[in-house]
Design a protein around this motif. Structure first.
Motif, PDB file in Angstrom:
ATOM      1  N   LEU A  80       0.683  -1.274  -0.066  1.00 57.97           N
ATOM      2  CA  LEU A  80       0.023  -0.028   0.057  1.00 57.97           C
ATOM      3  C   LEU A  80       0.889   1.360   0.122  1.00 57.97           C
ATOM      4  O   LEU A  80       0.493   2.304  -0.445  1.00 57.97           O
ATOM      5  CB  LEU A  80      -0.848   0.132   1.155  1.00 57.97           C
ATOM      6  CG  LEU A  80      -2.052  -1.142   1.224  1.00 57.97           C
ATOM      7  CD1 LEU A  80      -2.879  -0.878   2.484  1.00 57.97           C
ATOM      8  CD2 LEU A  80      -2.821  -0.925  -0.260  1.00 57.97           C
ATOM      9  N   GLY A  83       1.490   3.303  -3.170  1.00 58.66           N
ATOM     10  CA  GLY A  83       0.540   4.027  -3.902  1.00 58.66           C
ATOM     11  C   GLY A  83      -0.328   5.116  -3.053  1.00 58.66           C
ATOM     12  O   GLY A  83      -1.124   5.651  -3.466  1.00 58.66           O
ATOM     13  N   CYS A  84       0.076   5.628  -1.979  1.00 57.00           N
ATOM     14  CA  CYS A  84      -0.253   6.517  -0.955  1.00 57.00           C
ATOM     15  C   CYS A  84       0.724   7.647  -0.867  1.00 57.00           C
ATOM     16  O   CYS A  84       1.868   7.591  -1.109  1.00 57.00           O
ATOM     17  CB  CYS A  84      -0.603   5.824   0.241  1.00 57.00           C
ATOM     18  SG  CYS A  84       0.654   5.906   1.212  1.00 57.00           S
ATOM     19  N   ASP A 110      -5.809  10.771   2.890  1.00 52.82           N
ATOM     20  CA  ASP A 110      -4.540  10.444   2.191  1.00 52.82           C
ATOM     21  C   ASP A 110      -3.764  11.775   1.993  1.00 52.82           C
ATOM     22  O   ASP A 110      -2.549  12.158   2.041  1.00 52.82           O
ATOM     23  CB  ASP A 110      -4.374   9.742   0.862  1.00 52.82           C
ATOM     24  CG  ASP A 110      -3.201   9.556   0.244  1.00 52.82           C
ATOM     25  OD1 ASP A 110      -2.406   8.852   0.945  1.00 52.82           O
ATOM     26  OD2 ASP A 110      -3.147   9.887  -1.058  1.00 52.82           O
ATOM     27  N   CYS A 147      -2.243   3.175   5.325  1.00 54.87           N
ATOM     28  CA  CYS A 147      -2.073   3.748   4.064  1.00 54.87           C
ATOM     29  C   CYS A 147      -3.261   3.474   3.311  1.00 54.87           C
ATOM     30  O   CYS A 147      -3.915   2.515   3.401  1.00 54.87           O
ATOM     31  CB  CYS A 147      -0.636   3.240   3.141  1.00 54.87           C
ATOM     32  SG  CYS A 147       0.784   3.519   4.257  1.00 54.87           S
ATOM     33  N   ARG A 148      -3.561   4.544   2.178  1.00 60.81           N
ATOM     34  CA  ARG A 148      -4.827   4.392   1.539  1.00 60.81           C
ATOM     35  C   ARG A 148      -4.643   3.229   0.361  1.00 60.81           C
ATOM     36  O   ARG A 148      -3.641   3.348  -0.410  1.00 60.81           O
ATOM     37  CB  ARG A 148      -4.686   5.760   0.574  1.00 60.81           C
ATOM     38  CG  ARG A 148      -6.103   5.630  -0.077  1.00 60.81           C
ATOM     39  CD  ARG A 148      -6.281   6.809  -1.149  1.00 60.81           C
ATOM     40  NE  ARG A 148      -7.557   6.983  -1.948  1.00 60.81           N
ATOM     41  CZ  ARG A 148      -7.417   7.490  -3.026  1.00 60.81           C
ATOM     42  NH1 ARG A 148      -6.671   8.259  -3.669  1.00 60.81           N
ATOM     43  NH2 ARG A 148      -8.570   7.405  -3.525  1.00 60.81           N
ATOM     44  N   PRO A 150      -5.525   1.481  -3.189  1.00 59.68           N
ATOM     45  CA  PRO A 150      -5.757   2.206  -4.291  1.00 59.68           C
ATOM     46  C   PRO A 150      -7.368   2.220  -4.710  1.00 59.68           C
ATOM     47  O   PRO A 150      -7.977   0.971  -4.453  1.00 59.68           O
ATOM     48  CB  PRO A 150      -4.940   1.108  -5.407  1.00 59.68           C
ATOM     49  CG  PRO A 150      -4.461   0.211  -4.447  1.00 59.68           C
ATOM     50  CD  PRO A 150      -4.363   0.614  -3.136  1.00 59.68           C
ATOM     51  N   ASN A 151      -7.695   3.283  -5.178  1.00 60.75           N
ATOM     52  CA  ASN A 151      -9.117   3.173  -5.611  1.00 60.75           C
ATOM     53  C   ASN A 151     -10.140   3.008  -4.280  1.00 60.75           C
ATOM     54  O   ASN A 151     -11.069   2.498  -4.727  1.00 60.75           O
ATOM     55  CB  ASN A 151      -9.617   2.526  -6.842  1.00 60.75           C
ATOM     56  CG  ASN A 151      -8.643   2.804  -8.071  1.00 60.75           C
ATOM     57  OD1 ASN A 151      -8.531   3.766  -8.281  1.00 60.75           O
ATOM     58  ND2 ASN A 151      -8.104   1.779  -8.411  1.00 60.75           N
ATOM     59  N   ASN A 152      -9.707   3.262  -3.046  1.00 59.20           N
ATOM     60  CA  ASN A 152     -10.573   2.900  -1.913  1.00 59.20           C
ATOM     61  C   ASN A 152     -10.943   1.526  -1.895  1.00 59.20           C
ATOM     62  O   ASN A 152     -11.833   1.326  -1.113  1.00 59.20           O
ATOM     63  CB  ASN A 152     -11.566   4.196  -1.881  1.00 59.20           C
ATOM     64  CG  ASN A 152     -11.326   5.447  -1.824  1.00 59.20           C
ATOM     65  OD1 ASN A 152     -10.094   5.644  -1.167  1.00 59.20           O
ATOM     66  ND2 ASN A 152     -11.927   6.344  -2.128  1.00 59.20           N
ATOM     67  N   ARG A 153     -10.136   0.679  -2.322  1.00 60.18           N
ATOM     68  CA  ARG A 153     -10.743  -0.721  -2.488  1.00 60.18           C
ATOM     69  C   ARG A 153     -10.362  -1.165  -0.810  1.00 60.18           C
ATOM     70  O   ARG A 153      -9.713  -0.752   0.083  1.00 60.18           O
ATOM     71  CB  ARG A 153      -9.799  -1.680  -3.388  1.00 60.18           C
ATOM     72  CG  ARG A 153      -8.348  -1.781  -2.843  1.00 60.18           C
ATOM     73  CD  ARG A 153      -7.685  -3.094  -3.531  1.00 60.18           C
ATOM     74  NE  ARG A 153      -6.212  -3.127  -3.361  1.00 60.18           N
ATOM     75  CZ  ARG A 153      -5.523  -3.214  -2.321  1.00 60.18           C
ATOM     76  NH1 ARG A 153      -6.135  -3.419  -1.235  1.00 60.18           N
ATOM     77  NH2 ARG A 153      -4.081  -3.335  -2.460  1.00 60.18           N
TER      78      ARG A 153
END
Ligand code: SF4
Length: 247
Positions: A80, A83-84, A110, A147-148, A150-153
């Motif tokens: 993660l 990507g954050c 984020d 950590c965020r 991706p695409n709030n999955r």
């Protein structure tokens, strides 16, 4: 009902349901006794469902706040991080009696480095206000992953497993009286039980000696406002449990 209570309920969009149901208005009018505390090793809710191990709690916190924050800040232990924008550690009173745990940072979190900002954060603030709590005042807010995704999955099991020790350290440092798990990911990650959120609501669970209540994630409530009345029932249960815990 005073004017402030009415305002809070209207902000939560609970007022009409509340009146229809005749639900008491003040936190003081919550049920007198909480549900019995479940054992530390919960039984599967439904026969045949996969059962995860309950998340391990550290016996003692080996890091102080500054060390823990630095570790999270520097962490690249799972995918993660790539990507954050930044890690989102948590926010609030580090000696809080109330700990609210969500899933993971979204886009706003984020960008700002703080959990529960944006629309879901506003709703959480309104939920807190409805039980006379305030962000940062006897309240700590954190997430399962820092950590965020991706695409709030939804965070994946390996990401949760890698990040969860940070939350466990936070819990060990805060020593909250009560944990409120916001949403299925937070609840199942902490309780180690893969089941529906509905089956976990309405019970006072146990997270290694700390009572834990499950309710809906504010982001879900934004999408499903009809569930706000149920969330209010959960908050009432939480207030009642806290009252019992404080004697
Ligand atoms: Fe580290 Fe947690 Fe971020 Fe993964 S989500 S990189 S474990 S801080």
């Amino acid at each position: 009902m005073n004017i402030r209570d009415e305002t809070v309920l209207r902000e939560l969009n609970l007022y009409p349901l509340w009146v229809r149901r005749g639900v008491p208005v003040t936190a003081e009018s919550a049920p007198a006794s909480p549900a019995p505390i479940e054992g530390a090793r919960p039984e599967p809710a439904v026969s045949g469902e996969p059962v995860q191990r309950q998340a391990e709690a550290p016996a003692t916190s080996t890091l102080n706040w500054a060390e823990l924050k630095q570790q999270v800040h520097d962490c690249t232990a799972c995918k993660l991080r790539a990507g954050c924008t930044q890690t989102v550690f948590g926010v609030g009173d580090e000696k809080a009696e109330w700990l609210f745990v969500g899933e993971g940072p979204g886009a706003d979190e984020d960008a700002q480095g703080e959990p529960f900002v944006g629309q879901a954060g506003k709703l959480l603030d309104n939920m807190l206000a409805a039980i006379k709590l305030k962000r940062g005042d006897n309240v700590y807010i954190a997430n399962i992953v820092k950590c965020r995704p991706p695409n709030n999955r939804t965070p994946e099991p390996d990401e949760i497993a890698t990040c969860l020790p940070y939350l466990q350290q936070q819990i060990a440092l805060i020593k909250p009286k009560l944990i409120v798990a916001l949403g299925k990911t937070a609840a199942t990650s902490l309780l180690g039980r893969e089941t529906t959120l509905g089956s976990l609501r309405g019970t006072l669970h146990d997270f290694h000696g700390t009572p834990l209540i499950v309710t809906y994630h504010p982001a879900y409530l934004l999408r499903s406002p009809a569930e706000k009345a149920h969330a209010w029932e959960d908050l009432q249960q939480a207030v009642s449990a806290m009252r019992e815990l404080k004697g």
